[in-house]
Scaffold this motif. Structure first.
Motif, mmCIF file in Angstrom:
data_model
loop_
_atom_site.group_PDB
_atom_site.id
_atom_site.type_symbol
_atom_site.label_atom_id
_atom_site.label_comp_id
_atom_site.label_asym_id
_atom_site.label_seq_id
_atom_site.Cartn_x
_atom_site.Cartn_y
_atom_site.Cartn_z
ATOM 1 N N ILE A 125 1.129 -0.928 0.006
ATOM 2 C CA ILE A 125 0.036 0.138 0.297
ATOM 3 C C ILE A 125 0.817 1.159 -0.193
ATOM 4 C CG2 ILE A 125 -1.535 1.249 1.132
ATOM 5 C CD1 ILE A 125 -2.350 -1.461 2.012
ATOM 6 N N VAL A 126 0.456 1.661 -0.954
ATOM 7 C CA VAL A 126 1.161 3.489 -0.913
ATOM 8 C C VAL A 126 1.163 4.452 -0.578
ATOM 9 C CG1 VAL A 126 3.001 4.784 -2.501
ATOM 10 C CG2 VAL A 126 2.464 2.315 -2.925
ATOM 11 N N THR A 127 1.644 5.254 0.425
ATOM 12 C CA THR A 127 0.148 7.173 0.486
ATOM 13 C C THR A 127 1.405 7.597 0.828
ATOM 14 O OG1 THR A 127 -1.054 6.869 2.735
ATOM 15 C CG2 THR A 127 0.832 6.303 3.342
ATOM 16 N N GLY A 128 0.663 8.793 0.554
ATOM 17 C CA GLY A 128 1.243 10.439 0.729
ATOM 18 C C GLY A 128 1.165 10.631 -0.547
ATOM 19 N N HIS A 129 2.051 11.274 -0.999
ATOM 20 C CA HIS A 129 1.836 11.947 -2.570
ATOM 21 C C HIS A 129 2.770 12.607 -4.131
ATOM 22 C CE1 HIS A 129 -0.032 14.484 1.087
ATOM 23 N NE2 HIS A 129 -0.548 15.409 0.112
ATOM 24 N N ASP A 130 3.852 10.956 -2.891
ATOM 25 C CA ASP A 130 5.079 10.942 -4.220
ATOM 26 C C ASP A 130 4.848 10.056 -5.480
ATOM 27 O OD1 ASP A 130 7.448 10.767 -5.613
ATOM 28 O OD2 ASP A 130 8.263 10.972 -3.644
ATOM 29 N N MET A 154 -2.554 9.170 -2.965
ATOM 30 C CA MET A 154 -2.009 8.349 -4.236
ATOM 31 C C MET A 154 -3.153 8.125 -5.118
ATOM 32 S SD MET A 154 1.105 8.824 -3.695
ATOM 33 C CE MET A 154 1.668 7.885 -5.147
ATOM 34 N N LEU A 155 -4.432 7.613 -4.817
ATOM 35 C CA LEU A 155 -5.608 8.009 -5.946
ATOM 36 C C LEU A 155 -5.329 8.097 -7.138
ATOM 37 C CD1 LEU A 155 -8.304 6.619 -6.704
ATOM 38 C CD2 LEU A 155 -9.297 8.333 -5.239
ATOM 39 N N PRO A 156 -4.908 9.712 -7.439
ATOM 40 C CA PRO A 156 -5.365 9.950 -8.782
ATOM 41 C C PRO A 156 -3.845 9.882 -9.515
ATOM 42 C CG PRO A 156 -5.490 12.177 -7.093
ATOM 43 C CD PRO A 156 -4.826 10.839 -6.750
ATOM 44 N N ALA A 157 -2.940 8.962 -9.059
ATOM 45 C CA ALA A 157 -2.238 7.821 -9.574
ATOM 46 C C ALA A 157 -2.603 7.612 -10.464
ATOM 47 C CB ALA A 157 -1.422 7.251 -8.831
ATOM 48 N N HIS A 158 -3.499 6.518 -10.891
ATOM 49 C CA HIS A 158 -4.832 5.634 -12.006
ATOM 50 C C HIS A 158 -4.705 6.173 -12.696
ATOM 51 C CE1 HIS A 158 -4.971 2.705 -8.486
ATOM 52 N NE2 HIS A 158 -4.915 2.975 -7.887
ATOM 53 N N GLY A 159 -4.719 8.161 -13.117
ATOM 54 C CA GLY A 159 -5.033 9.236 -13.737
ATOM 55 C C GLY A 159 -3.917 9.289 -15.192
ATOM 56 N N TYR A 160 -2.846 8.828 -14.586
ATOM 57 C CA TYR A 160 -1.790 9.347 -15.226
ATOM 58 C C TYR A 160 -1.344 7.764 -16.361
ATOM 59 C CZ TYR A 160 -0.402 13.763 -12.844
ATOM 60 O OH TYR A 160 -0.268 14.342 -11.994
ATOM 61 N N PRO A 161 -1.375 8.134 -17.905
ATOM 62 C CA PRO A 161 -0.750 6.755 -18.352
ATOM 63 C C PRO A 161 1.269 6.330 -18.148
ATOM 64 C CG PRO A 161 -1.940 8.710 -19.619
ATOM 65 C CD PRO A 161 -1.727 9.658 -18.455
ATOM 66 N N GLY A 162 1.317 7.002 -17.732
ATOM 67 C CA GLY A 162 2.577 6.582 -17.311
ATOM 68 C C GLY A 162 2.784 5.491 -16.039
ATOM 69 N N LEU A 163 1.929 5.633 -15.459
ATOM 70 C CA LEU A 163 1.260 5.121 -14.072
ATOM 71 C C LEU A 163 0.501 3.502 -13.939
ATOM 72 C CD1 LEU A 163 1.885 7.458 -11.518
ATOM 73 C CD2 LEU A 163 3.869 6.168 -12.078
ATOM 74 N N ASN A 164 -0.141 4.094 -15.222
ATOM 75 C CA ASN A 164 -1.423 2.958 -15.423
ATOM 76 C C ASN A 164 -1.249 2.093 -15.688
ATOM 77 O OD1 ASN A 164 -2.505 4.202 -17.119
ATOM 78 N ND2 ASN A 164 -4.163 4.970 -16.254
ATOM 79 N N LYS A 165 -0.050 1.927 -17.201
ATOM 80 C CA LYS A 165 0.371 0.748 -17.382
ATOM 81 C C LYS A 165 0.460 -0.242 -17.073
ATOM 82 C CE LYS A 165 5.434 3.185 -18.103
ATOM 83 N NZ LYS A 165 6.074 3.237 -19.078
#
Ligand code: FSO
Ligand code: SF4
Length: 429
Positions: A125-130, A154-165
């Motif tokens: 589980i990753v928390t925070g903002h980084d 960290m939820l908005p990470a899922h929206g980034y193509p470079g991360l949700n790949k």
């Protein structure tokens, strides 16, 4: 006021009525305001620096601003307000610096449905903002069979193509930062705290928690130089999570994704089908008075659109608010680090309707927990936004001296605590 920064201080404990040096209470509070706003700017700046982006003007302002609050430097009530506005300008700059850094590194976010709940298998589980920490972890966990979950901001990470790949970025566990003890205890996973918003760890999960970078907790191991090997081994050794029933939440609305609908939005506003836009966001806290935000959003009429950001959204982002002819009524634009997205959408609306910011059918309602919110508030004031709503509870340092400055100069309204009454006032009903 409360100032104890020099040895002249009253009774050796602190100047509370007026400074022995002559500092008056309003000056003392405006100095506090400047320091707290600069703390917020520093948080944004630090994250941008991690991604290799720098703006020397922001660094120079931080140095000047801190020096200004040294003993016997600045006793001017007006200059400190001007400095707060300059801090607002730098807040806009630093938020844009960070957002551009995220987009450059991971692409512009797109709206995405995120699974909420545990899936079978070993987990981190990753928390925070980084986002950079998450990216490095995703690279190192690829092919290991370990699932990675986001928590809180960290939820908005899922929206980034470079991360949700990365397909093993499987979902989200829990809500805002303050549920971390319950969530970390509940799920038998390794945990990484990447930035602010960590709480002293409970014995129940201390052994499987790690922090990194500026975040540190007593008795908790740290990750150095983005080497997550110990975290991954820890996750594998725990045996994994059991699958549970999943729900979904949507995140990832970038300014670009919203502006794509500009023509439709204009048509709906002109046809009277969208009456008003709201930005409802900021920091969440566990206290019951923050339930105000759920009541507020739940009771907004169906012809309103709500943009939300930061962890305040967890008070209501499980609500199904439907859509207005295909435009979702609730648009999550990201972390507190993504506040600039809401600003850019507001500026785009201003251009679309050829109206100044303050004449748009747009109301901003902000909750406030920590110091990034001070930076955001002064950013909005610098941009000329007035008539904002703030509360229901403010940090203790933000006393009448500060509130009076905000009310008199910017027509800020302290939230009443009665959501339905406030909605009626805003809508003129
Ligand atoms: Fe929330 Fe604040 Fe970012 Fe935390 S705004 S509370 S401490 O920073 O996580 O959204
Ligand atoms: Fe008191 Fe002024 Fe010293 Fe602050 S700087 S402790 S107000 S004398």
């Amino acid at each position: 006021m409360f100032c104890y920064q020099c040895s002249q201080t009253a009774r050796g404990t602190g100047c509370t009525v007026r400074g022995v040096c002559g500092k008056i209470p309003t000056v003392a509070r405006l100095q506090d305001n400047l320091i707290f706003t600069m703390k917020g700017i520093s948080a944004y700046n630090y994250n941008a620096n991690v991604l290799g982006e720098y703006n020397p003007e922001i660094d120079a302002f931080l140095t000047k601003g801190l020096y200004t609050t040294l003993t016997n430097v600045n006793f001017d009530v007006e200059d400190l307000v001007a400095l707060a506005l300059e801090a607002g300008e730098k807040s806009v700059d630093v938020m844009r610096l960070l957002k551009n850094a995220h987009i450059k590194a991971y692409g512009e976010p797109r709206p995405v449905e995120v699974k909420v709940g545990a899936q079978e298998g070993p987990a981190i589980i990753v928390t925070g903002h980084d986002m950079k920490a998450l990216e490095e972890l995703l690279k190192q966990t690829e092919g290991t069979g370990v699932n990675v979950y986001t928590h809180s901001e960290m939820l908005p990470a899922h929206g980034y193509p470079g991360l949700n790949k990365y397909k093993h970025l499987v979902g989200q566990l829990g809500g805002a930062w303050h549920d971390q003890r319950t969530i970390f205890k509940k799920y038998n996973a390794a945990i990484v705290g990447t930035s602010n918003c960590v709480l002293p760890a409970l014995d129940a999960y201390k052994e499987r928690m790690f922090t990194m970078d500026v975040a540190k907790l007593e008795g908790v191991k740290t990750v150095e130089n983005y080497d997550f090997s110990e975290v991954i081994e820890c996750a594998k050794s725990l045996g994994g999570l059991e699958a549970e029933e999943l729900t979904t939440i949507t995140t990832g609305w970038s300014a670009g994704a919203i502006v794509e609908h500009a023509d439709k939005i204009k048509e709906l506003v002109e046809a009277g089908k969208i009456r008003r836009f709201f930005v409802v966001g900021g920091c969440d806290k566990a206290a019951r008075h923050n339930d105000y935000y759920r009541e507020f959003v739940k009771n907004l009429p169906n012809d309103t659109i709500i943009l939300t950001l930061a962890c305040g959204k967890y008070k209501f982002n499980d609500l199904d608010l439907g859509d207005i002819e295909g435009i979702p009524r609730l648009l999550d634009v990201g972390q507190c680090n993504d506040t600039i997205v809401a600003v850019d959408v507001a500026l785009a609306l201003s251009e679309l309707f050829d109206l100044p910011l303050n004449e748009l059918p747009l109301t901003i309602v902000l909750s406030w927990m920590e110091q990034k919110a001070a930076a955001v508030l002064w950013a909005l004031l610098y941009l000329g936004k007035t008539d904002m709503w703030l509360g229901p509870i403010l940090p203790a340092w933000c006393n009448d001296d500060i509130i009076n400055v905000l009310v008199e100069n910017y027509n800020l309204t302290p939230i009443s605590g009665d959501a339905i009454a406030d909605i009626k006032t805003i809508l003129g009903e």
